[in-house]
Write a protein that holds these residues in place. Structure first.
Motif, PDB file in Angstrom:
ATOM      1  N   THR A 197      16.636 -18.914 -12.910  1.00 52.01           N
ATOM      2  CA  THR A 197      16.992 -17.941 -13.941  1.00 52.01           C
ATOM      3  C   THR A 197      18.234 -17.171 -13.511  1.00 52.01           C
ATOM      4  N   PHE A 198      19.192 -17.089 -14.418  1.00 54.27           N
ATOM      5  CA  PHE A 198      20.471 -16.449 -14.123  1.00 54.27           C
ATOM      6  C   PHE A 198      20.444 -14.997 -14.577  1.00 54.27           C
ATOM      7  N   LEU A 199      20.837 -14.111 -13.687  1.00 56.95           N
ATOM      8  CA  LEU A 199      20.827 -12.673 -13.948  1.00 56.95           C
ATOM      9  C   LEU A 199      22.237 -12.132 -13.768  1.00 56.95           C
ATOM     10  N   HIS A 200      22.792 -11.536 -14.782  1.00 61.45           N
ATOM     11  CA  HIS A 200      24.109 -10.923 -14.641  1.00 61.45           C
ATOM     12  C   HIS A 200      23.959  -9.651 -13.825  1.00 61.45           C
ATOM     13  N   THR A 201      24.638  -9.609 -12.697  1.00 58.22           N
ATOM     14  CA  THR A 201      24.441  -8.523 -11.729  1.00 58.22           C
ATOM     15  C   THR A 201      25.786  -7.991 -11.257  1.00 58.22           C
ATOM     16  N   PRO A 202      26.443  -7.157 -12.062  1.00 52.54           N
ATOM     17  CA  PRO A 202      27.717  -6.574 -11.660  1.00 52.54           C
ATOM     18  C   PRO A 202      27.534  -5.528 -10.560  1.00 52.54           C
ATOM     19  N   GLY A 203      28.650  -5.030 -10.087  1.00 49.76           N
ATOM     20  CA  GLY A 203      28.650  -4.039  -9.020  1.00 49.76           C
ATOM     21  C   GLY A 203      29.660  -4.439  -7.961  1.00 49.76           C
ATOM     22  N   HIS A 204      29.516  -5.661  -7.478  1.00 51.14           N
ATOM     23  CA  HIS A 204      30.521  -6.238  -6.586  1.00 51.14           C
ATOM     24  C   HIS A 204      31.676  -6.802  -7.410  1.00 51.14           C
ATOM     25  N   ALA A 205      31.344  -7.463  -8.516  1.00 49.53           N
ATOM     26  CA  ALA A 205      32.335  -8.017  -9.432  1.00 49.53           C
ATOM     27  C   ALA A 205      31.710  -8.120 -10.812  1.00 49.53           C
ATOM     28  N   ASN A 206      32.545  -8.022 -11.854  1.00 45.90           N
ATOM     29  CA  ASN A 206      32.025  -8.124 -13.225  1.00 45.90           C
ATOM     30  C   ASN A 206      31.634  -9.548 -13.581  1.00 45.90           C
ATOM     31  N   HIS A 207      32.195 -10.515 -12.871  1.00 45.16           N
ATOM     32  CA  HIS A 207      31.953 -11.929 -13.149  1.00 45.16           C
ATOM     33  C   HIS A 207      30.901 -12.490 -12.190  1.00 45.16           C
ATOM     34  N   HIS A 208      29.860 -11.725 -11.962  1.00 44.75           N
ATOM     35  CA  HIS A 208      28.859 -12.077 -10.948  1.00 44.75           C
ATOM     36  C   HIS A 208      27.500 -12.288 -11.608  1.00 44.75           C
ATOM     37  N   PHE A 209      26.884 -13.422 -11.314  1.00 44.19           N
ATOM     38  CA  PHE A 209      25.458 -13.526 -11.598  1.00 44.19           C
ATOM     39  C   PHE A 209      24.708 -13.896 -10.331  1.00 44.19           C
ATOM     40  N   SER A 210      23.432 -13.599 -10.346  1.00 45.80           N
ATOM     41  CA  SER A 210      22.536 -13.974  -9.260  1.00 45.80           C
ATOM     42  C   SER A 210      21.513 -14.938  -9.840  1.00 45.80           C
ATOM     43  N   ILE A 211      20.816 -15.630  -8.971  1.00 47.88           N
ATOM     44  CA  ILE A 211      19.907 -16.695  -9.415  1.00 47.88           C
ATOM     45  C   ILE A 211      18.527 -16.438  -8.835  1.00 47.88           C
ATOM     46  N   TYR A 212      17.551 -16.310  -9.727  1.00 45.88           N
ATOM     47  CA  TYR A 212      16.167 -16.114  -9.300  1.00 45.88           C
ATOM     48  C   TYR A 212      15.441 -17.446  -9.304  1.00 45.88           C
ATOM     49  N   ASP A 213      14.830 -17.766  -8.170  1.00 45.70           N
ATOM     50  CA  ASP A 213      14.069 -19.003  -8.007  1.00 45.70           C
ATOM     51  C   ASP A 213      12.592 -18.646  -7.930  1.00 45.70           C
ATOM     52  N   GLU A 214      11.887 -18.937  -9.000  1.00 41.97           N
ATOM     53  CA  GLU A 214      10.476 -18.549  -9.061  1.00 41.97           C
ATOM     54  C   GLU A 214       9.645 -19.265  -8.003  1.00 41.97           C
ATOM     55  N   LYS A 215      10.007 -20.505  -7.699  1.00 40.12           N
ATOM     56  CA  LYS A 215       9.199 -21.308  -6.773  1.00 40.12           C
ATOM     57  C   LYS A 215       9.124 -20.666  -5.392  1.00 40.12           C
ATOM     58  N   SER A 216      10.228 -20.126  -4.903  1.00 42.80           N
ATOM     59  CA  SER A 216      10.218 -19.463  -3.600  1.00 42.80           C
ATOM     60  C   SER A 216      10.119 -17.944  -3.728  1.00 42.80           C
ATOM     61  N   ASN A 217      10.083 -17.469  -4.970  1.00 37.61           N
ATOM     62  CA  ASN A 217      10.145 -16.029  -5.254  1.00 37.61           C
ATOM     63  C   ASN A 217      11.306 -15.398  -4.485  1.00 37.61           C
ATOM     64  N   GLY A 218      12.476 -16.027  -4.640  1.00 41.11           N
ATOM     65  CA  GLY A 218      13.663 -15.567  -3.940  1.00 41.11           C
ATOM     66  C   GLY A 218      14.839 -15.416  -4.888  1.00 41.11           C
ATOM     67  N   ILE A 219      15.792 -14.588  -4.483  1.00 38.42           N
ATOM     68  CA  ILE A 219      16.988 -14.350  -5.288  1.00 38.42           C
ATOM     69  C   ILE A 219      18.226 -14.672  -4.467  1.00 38.42           C
ATOM     70  N   PHE A 220      19.094 -15.482  -5.053  1.00 39.96           N
ATOM     71  CA  PHE A 220      20.403 -15.763  -4.474  1.00 39.96           C
ATOM     72  C   PHE A 220      21.344 -14.689  -5.011  1.00 39.96           C
ATOM     73  N   THR A 221      21.670 -13.732  -4.158  1.00 38.48           N
ATOM     74  CA  THR A 221      22.313 -12.504  -4.620  1.00 38.48           C
ATOM     75  C   THR A 221      23.826 -12.504  -4.461  1.00 38.48           C
ATOM     76  N   GLY A 222      24.424 -13.601  -3.993  1.00 36.91           N
ATOM     77  CA  GLY A 222      25.871 -13.589  -3.810  1.00 36.91           C
ATOM     78  C   GLY A 222      26.277 -12.434  -2.927  1.00 36.91           C
ATOM     79  N   ASP A 223      27.074 -11.508  -3.490  1.00 38.64           N
ATOM     80  CA  ASP A 223      27.508 -10.331  -2.741  1.00 38.64           C
ATOM     81  C   ASP A 223      26.947  -9.026  -3.309  1.00 38.64           C
ATOM     82  N   THR A 224      26.210  -9.092  -4.417  1.00 35.03           N
ATOM     83  CA  THR A 224      25.770  -7.855  -5.063  1.00 35.03           C
ATOM     84  C   THR A 224      24.779  -7.086  -4.207  1.00 35.03           C
TER      85      THR A 224
END
Length: 320
Positions: free
Chosen positions: A152-179
């Motif tokens: 699941t893709f989540l738009h997560t600004p703060g570090h950059a406006n063109h930033h999304f993070s990715i939630y992986d339900e299977k591992s209950n983990g979030i790929f947060t990039g730099d946010t």
């Protein structure tokens, strides 16, 4: 050679030796379903990524999805080069980032302004990506990989406006990039954890960053997968440190900009950097980390870029 690390749940981490430095930037590979890669780093990192995929026994024709959390060159600069090796892959990007991957001229211009004569060694070449191989993901949209994994893709600004993070339900983990900041695993050998916000120019926004972190927290993840670098399962420590450091970073920036009104941007940035560095070094000294620890090479670069973003943000605020 640093070998891929199995993180469980069908996810491996490949060190991309960004800036020719170990444990700086990583790519995450889902290899039990449709092969999916999150983050590419810059083009000089692609040989390391290809070697890691080879060690995972992944045929490049089987790579289906390449995801970049945002279009900063240390996360997406190598996507065009990687795509040339992966004939069946598509690149997933935030809607505000798509045009810059199709035409990277402004990315190149911006990076040259920051890195100057070091640009070629750090980032060249930056290859445009054909628009028919780019896919945007809006906030809340998903990507099914295999039968039982949904990202699941989540738009997560703060570090950059063109930033999304990715939630992986299977591992209950979030790929947060730099946010959600930067993790410094080099310090684990001293039994120290350090997570710092990434406030780089030119779209840093502390209020948006705090809102994105709050959104992460609402998902109650068990794992944070950082762009820089690696996975942490000490999620509450991540939140605690970000809430500790972010106000300190912003206040240091405000104090310097207020006191040095007549100084140049470069002079203000250097003063902010020095105070940031002093604060982090004091934190580490209290935890018995020696001043000659390797982590300081990375910290110095990160905090210099953070200082630029803080001065840029505060001066923009004052001019509005």
């Amino acid at each position: 050679m640093w070998r891929p690390v199995d993180l469980g749940f069908g996810i491996s981490l490949i060190d991309l030796y960004d800036l020719q430095t170990a444990q700086r930037t990583g790519a995450y590979v889902f290899h039990e379903e449709e092969v999916t890669i999150i983050e590419t780093s810059a083009s000089p990192s692609i040989p390391h990524l290809l070697k890691g995929l080879e060690e995972l026994s992944i045929d490049l024709k089987d790579v289906k999805n390449i995801i970049v959390t945002h279009i900063h060159l240390d996360h997406a600069g190598g996507a065009g080069v990687l795509l040339k090796h992966c004939p069946n892959a598509r690149v997933f990007v935030h809607p505000k980032g798509m045009r810059h991957l199709a035409d990277p001229s402004r990315l190149i211009e911006g990076a040259k302004a920051v890195y100057g004569e070091k640009f070629d060694a750090l980032f060249d070449p930056i290859v445009p990506i054909p628009e028919d191989r780019l896919v945007i993901k809006e906030d809340g949209e998903t990507l099914q990989i295999g039968e039982d994994r949904t990202l699941t893709f989540l738009h997560t600004p703060g570090h950059a406006n063109h930033h999304f993070s990715i939630y992986d339900e299977k591992s209950n983990g979030i790929f947060t990039g730099d946010t959600a900041g930067v993790f410094y695993p080099q310090l684990l050998s001293y039994d120290v954890e350090l997570y710092l916000p990434s406030t780089s120019p030119n779209q840093f926004d502390p209020e948006a960053m705090q809102a994105s972190i709050k959104r992460f927290m609402s998902l109650h993840p068990d794992r944070i997968y950082f762009g820089h670098f690696g996975m942490s399962t000490h999620v509450q420590t991540v939140w605690d440190q970000l809430h500790y450091w972010l106000p300190i970073f912003v206040q240091i920036g405000r104090d310097i900009v207020d006191k040095q009104k007549d100084k140049s941007f470069t002079e203000k940035t250097e003063a902010v950097f020095q105070l940031l560095f002093d604060n982090v070094q004091t934190f580490l000294r209290k935890r018995q980390v020696p001043d000659n620890a390797d982590v300081y090479k990375v910290l110095q670069l990160d905090l210099q870029v953070c200082a630029m973003g803080l001065v840029d943000y505060i001066e923009k605020q004052k001019s509005n």
